[in-house]
Design a protein around this motif. Structure first.
Motif, PDB file in Angstrom:
ATOM      1  N   GLN A   1      62.807  37.299  50.146  1.00  0.00           N
ATOM      2  CA  GLN A   1      62.954  38.170  51.311  1.00  0.00           C
ATOM      3  C   GLN A   1      62.658  37.439  52.608  1.00  0.00           C
ATOM      4  O   GLN A   1      61.646  36.767  52.746  1.00  0.00           O
ATOM      5  CB  GLN A   1      62.011  39.367  51.166  1.00  0.00           C
ATOM      6  N   ALA A   2      63.585  37.586  53.573  1.00  0.00           N
ATOM      7  CA  ALA A   2      63.380  36.978  54.888  1.00  0.00           C
ATOM      8  C   ALA A   2      62.170  37.597  55.578  1.00  0.00           C
ATOM      9  O   ALA A   2      61.843  38.765  55.375  1.00  0.00           O
ATOM     10  CB  ALA A   2      64.633  37.165  55.743  1.00  0.00           C
ATOM     11  N   SER A   3      61.485  36.788  56.375  1.00  0.00           N
ATOM     12  CA  SER A   3      60.281  37.273  57.054  1.00  0.00           C
ATOM     13  C   SER A   3      60.195  36.607  58.422  1.00  0.00           C
ATOM     14  O   SER A   3      60.990  35.730  58.756  1.00  0.00           O
ATOM     15  CB  SER A   3      59.030  36.958  56.223  1.00  0.00           C
ATOM     16  N   GLY A   4      59.231  37.023  59.202  1.00  0.00           N
ATOM     17  CA  GLY A   4      59.021  36.442  60.525  1.00  0.00           C
ATOM     18  C   GLY A   4      57.589  35.995  60.691  1.00  0.00           C
ATOM     19  O   GLY A   4      56.792  36.033  59.757  1.00  0.00           O
ATOM     20  N   ASN A   5      57.241  35.556  61.888  1.00  0.00           N
ATOM     21  CA  ASN A   5      55.875  35.158  62.211  1.00  0.00           C
ATOM     22  C   ASN A   5      55.180  36.334  62.888  1.00  0.00           C
ATOM     23  O   ASN A   5      55.295  36.525  64.097  1.00  0.00           O
ATOM     24  CB  ASN A   5      55.882  33.953  63.149  1.00  0.00           C
ATOM     25  N   THR A   6      54.455  37.117  62.109  1.00  0.00           N
ATOM     26  CA  THR A   6      53.811  38.327  62.648  1.00  0.00           C
ATOM     27  C   THR A   6      52.357  38.456  62.229  1.00  0.00           C
ATOM     28  O   THR A   6      51.761  39.510  62.403  1.00  0.00           O
ATOM     29  CB  THR A   6      54.580  39.584  62.186  1.00  0.00           C
ATOM     30  N   LEU A   7      51.766  37.394  61.698  1.00  0.00           N
ATOM     31  CA  LEU A   7      50.403  37.480  61.176  1.00  0.00           C
ATOM     32  C   LEU A   7      49.385  37.776  62.276  1.00  0.00           C
ATOM     33  O   LEU A   7      48.466  38.571  62.085  1.00  0.00           O
ATOM     34  CB  LEU A   7      50.032  36.168  60.470  1.00  0.00           C
ATOM     35  N   ILE A   8      49.535  37.152  63.438  1.00  0.00           N
ATOM     36  CA  ILE A   8      48.514  37.202  64.478  1.00  0.00           C
ATOM     37  C   ILE A   8      49.011  38.081  65.615  1.00  0.00           C
ATOM     38  O   ILE A   8      49.903  37.693  66.378  1.00  0.00           O
ATOM     39  CB  ILE A   8      48.171  35.789  64.980  1.00  0.00           C
ATOM     40  N   GLU A   9      48.444  39.258  65.733  1.00  0.00           N
ATOM     41  CA  GLU A   9      48.961  40.258  66.661  1.00  0.00           C
ATOM     42  C   GLU A   9      48.943  39.776  68.110  1.00  0.00           C
ATOM     43  O   GLU A   9      49.886  40.015  68.868  1.00  0.00           O
ATOM     44  CB  GLU A   9      48.157  41.550  66.519  1.00  0.00           C
ATOM     45  N   ARG A  10      47.887  39.077  68.512  1.00  0.00           N
ATOM     46  CA  ARG A  10      47.788  38.667  69.910  1.00  0.00           C
ATOM     47  C   ARG A  10      48.802  37.566  70.251  1.00  0.00           C
ATOM     48  O   ARG A  10      48.995  37.242  71.430  1.00  0.00           O
ATOM     49  CB  ARG A  10      46.376  38.205  70.237  1.00  0.00           C
ATOM     50  N   ASN A  11      49.434  36.978  69.239  1.00  0.00           N
ATOM     51  CA  ASN A  11      50.433  35.928  69.484  1.00  0.00           C
ATOM     52  C   ASN A  11      51.865  36.431  69.365  1.00  0.00           C
ATOM     53  O   ASN A  11      52.800  35.634  69.440  1.00  0.00           O
ATOM     54  CB  ASN A  11      50.249  34.771  68.493  1.00  0.00           C
TER      55      ASN A  11
END
Length: 769
Positions: free
Chosen positions: A158-168
């Motif tokens: 499954q494709a994903s994005g960079n969303t781990l760090i909310e402030r970034n």
């Protein structure tokens, strides 16, 4: 097999921290330990390719920026089971056990779930192959007392994005665009994707069972029906290959290895075992052994033989999204250990800096300096990658990030280059990349220093020290402080090493190097002058200050030094205040000097600068700075442990213990969620070897000046010095050193009683009651 780190229950609130703690890497691929059966959280699947950054344009706080960030690749591990293809596995665990095995560099889980009326027990093993830079393997062995006759398996890519760090999130988000999906009836799935800049990545996955299965559906989600095997154990395996190139997806799928799982596992373990055994520090107490093993494993799985020849630095949080996967100065804390065990890995890290020497020269010219000015944060190229704005979550404000003024990174790179030479004795380093780096950084320091006639000394202005709590003077429009003690003293150290380097070389080699860099006698004379006349700010007699004017800042309330509060810079900014106004430090700049340099070298450097050595051995200065540290930097405890080793062993040991717990003992909402703190981990190994056992490489031999806390107990380790492996043992006040079997060379040992030449077959013993 050992359980270096063990969790005996599932905790959704702590899942993301555990995923980071149990991340596996081979130095090329890095995989967070997310649960394959939990597609909808609470975890965060993460798969990263070392050094594969995206710098697509982003709009942040009204500014356009191109900040490099490590890319989160499609999540490959998803698995689920169903009886009817309608109700899929909903993990409500009946039992749960997850462990990180540092000895084998693998993660295992065993958990129980219910599927209809069937109780399933699943044993999971995963590894990121240390033998194949492209390979990830996941294996489920499923047992059931009364198994169903048939069931359905779902496998996702499954494709994903960079969303781990909310402030970034303003800097991050979706980075990959999918070009192609493909699949076959044999369980192969593949994805080809690209970044905005055109770079491409291909990921291929094969899901197999030990029972016949017919696959249906697209590449992103395959479903297959299978009978329960007669042997009683349903074995499901996923094998994933990842490459950053233009290879067609179906071609990579065809390259997925077909060997049995145990053969792939044996190849991985066989490649891991040698460096693990060579570098492991053996202690008598499990309470110390396990966290130290955990630290060593993360360092060894980040910088590996598979990293060699690749353009890779040392990421602050490992190859994960923490700090966008960027490269800071953190190798400074790993170099002493790496250079004394795996000099080829340290050399590869130095080569990362050397490839960017041209860009560092261009940055220096653009700033009005000579030589090489390295950026504080790096990715693919040599440009500064510090984000222009920081998001403060307590207030919701964007605040200017001026930490690019941390010019001291040049001294850190020079320190690493010199240390690698000391550890190896390889003169080609001095005539090549190490020598060029040290000389060009020295050249930059000399041009950055301004002569202040009122003081009769040189000053270095508008910088930020390692302590990021002070980015400007209160009320100042421009960022930066003047005469940061760490910066000035390390500038002087670099200038001294540059001149010493030229003296160390044969005259012809030194002349050739100077000619290559267009270094003339007048410039070298200026270096000598600046190295002797740099200004150091003293807050009190014998107390070297943090920077000029630090003593004029306000005294903070004592409770701010306690941890029962939000992060201090966030808290004060939300109140309309700033850490710039207070005598507080996030980490101790002055004590960092005592951590990096041995006491005699500090005294020599002060004398070279014309300053008297502290009359009390530095104790007053240490107490002054300890009383002002918040320890909100993960490096702070390691620095304090090293700095205190020759001043107050009891306090050093307390800091050492806290450093060991930086990630393991962190809260579920701590920074560990974003990736482990590699420099703190490497720092514990360094403190034990270089400070407690006193093992330091030097020009005249291997120095042995131990300062061992009583609580440490017996220690055994191996290390390299100039091509020879040595075996070191500390026991009951005795330090014993001998050349490892098979050694062919000699090693000069320098200790408090004099010097001894250690020859093959001999053992040196020193008593330290």
């Amino acid at each position: 097999m050992t359980d270096t780190l063990l969790f005996d229950h599932f905790d959704p609130a702590d899942e993301r921290r555990r995923e980071a703690l149990m991340t596996l890497s081979n130095g090329v691929l890095s995989l967070r330990a997310s649960a394959p059966e939990r597609a909808d959280g609470p975890g965060y699947p993460g798969l990263y390719l070392a050094g594969w950054y995206d710098s697509a344009e982003r709009q942040v706080n009204g500014s356009r920026c191109h900040i490099g960030a490590l890319v989160n690749l499609p999540a490959p591990l998803g698995l689920s089971l169903s009886l009817d293809r309608q109700q899929w596995l909903e993990p409500a665990y009946t039992h749960y056990r997850q462990c990180y095995d540092a000895e084998r560099c693998e993660v295992r889980r065993r958990f129980g779930v219910t599927l209809g009326e069937h109780a399933l027990d699943i044993e999971e093993t995963r590894l990121v192959s240390y033998a194949d830079p492209r390979l990830v393997v996941l294996r489920w062995a499923v047992t059931c007392p009364q198994p169903p006759s048939q069931l359905w398996l779902r496998s996702t890519l499954q494709a994903s994005g960079n969303t781990l760090i909310e402030r970034n999130l303003a800097y991050e988000g979706q980075r990959l665009a999918i070009d192609q999906h493909c699949c076959s009836e044999h369980g192969h799935s593949a994805i080809q994707a690209h970044l905005a800049g055109g770079a491409r990545v291909v990921m291929a996955c094969h899901t197999s069972l030990n029972t016949p299965v017919a696959w249906h559906g697209p590449a992103a989600q395959r479903e297959g029906q299978c009978p329960w095997p007669a042997g009683g154990v349903l074995v499901i395996e996923k094998r994933i290959l990842v490459e950053a190139d233009d290879r067609a997806a179906h071609a990579l799928a065809a390259a997925i290895p077909g060997e049995p799982f145990e053969q792939l596992r044996a190849a991985h373990y066989g490649a891991w075992r040698q460096p693990w055994q060579a570098a492991r520090v053996r202690l008598t107490g499990a309470s110390l052994q396990r966290p130290l093993d955990f630290a060593l494993a993360h360092v060894l799985q980040t910088v590996t033989p598979l990293s060699l020849g690749r353009d890779l630095g040392f990421p602050a949080r490992g190859w994960q999204e923490g700090y966008m996967g960027q490269i800071f100065w953190d190798e400074l804390f790993a170099f002493p250990f790496l250079a004394s065990h795996f000099p080829e890995r340290a050399r590869n890290l130095l080569a990362y800096r050397y490839r960017r020497l041209g860009a560092a020269r261009a940055r220096a010219r653009a700033a009005g300096f000579k030589g090489a000015l390295y950026p504080w944060r790096s990715t693919t190229g040599g440009e500064e990658q510090t984000p222009p704005w920081l998001y403060y979550p307590l207030s919701g404000h964007w605040v200017e990030d001026a930490t690019w003024l941390q010019r001291h990174i040049g001294a850190a790179i020079a320190y690493d280059a010199w240390l690698l030479y000391l550890a190896t004795g390889d003169q080609a380093l001095l005539t090549g990349m190490a020598g060029e780096i040290i000389l060009e950084v020295a050249r930059c320091w000399a041009s950055m220093a301004r002569f202040d006639a009122s003081r009769g000394r040189y000053v270095i202005e508008q910088v930020i020290g390692p302590d990021e709590y002070h980015s400007r003077y209160p009320g100042a429009e421009e960022p930066g402080v003047n005469n940061n003690a760490y910066t000035n003293l390390m500038a002087a150290w670099t200038l001294c090493r540059a001149l010493q380097l030229l003296q160390q070389l044969p005259a012809a080699a030194a002349a050739e190097l100077c000619g290559r860099l267009a270094l003339e006698a007048a410039e070298l004379a200026l270096w000598e002058q600046v190295s002797r006349q740099l200004y150091l700010p003293y807050d009190e007699p014998d107390v070297l200050g943090q920077f000029e004017g630090f003593d004029q800042l306000q005294t903070p309330p004592p409770q701010w030094l306690q941890k029962q509060r939000p992060r201090l810079d966030w808290m004060l900014e939300a109140q309309g205040d700033s850490t710039d106004r207070y005598q507080l430090t996030k980490q101790p700049d002055v004590l960092t000097l005592l951590h990096l340099l041995p006491p005699h070298e500090i005294r020599e450097l002060l004398a070279h600068l014309g300053y008297p050595p502290p009359s009390d051995g530095g104790r007053r200065a240490v107490q002054y700075h300890l009383a002002r540290i918040t320890h909100e930097s993960s490096l702070s405890y390691a620095v304090c442990a090293g700095a205190m080793a020759h001043i107050d062993l009891a306090r050093s040991w307390w800091f050492f213990g806290h450093c060991l717990g930086t990630d393991i003992d962190a809260g579920s909402d701590s920074g560990t969620v974003e990736g482990v703190h590699l420099a703190a981990m490497a720092g514990t190994l360094d403190v034990l070897q270089r400070h407690y056992l006193g093992l330091r490489p030097a020009l005249d031999g291997l120095h042995l000046y131990p300062a061992v806390p009583a609580e440490l107990g017996e220690v055994m380790l191996r290390l390299q010095y100039r091509g020879q492996w040595l075996e070191v043992r500390w026991r009951s006040g005795e330090l014993r050193v001998q050349l490892a079997p098979g050694s062919t060379g000699e090693v000069m040992l320098v200790h408090r009683a004099g010097r001894d030449l250690l020859v093959p077959g001999a053992t040196w013993r020193g008593l330290y009651p």
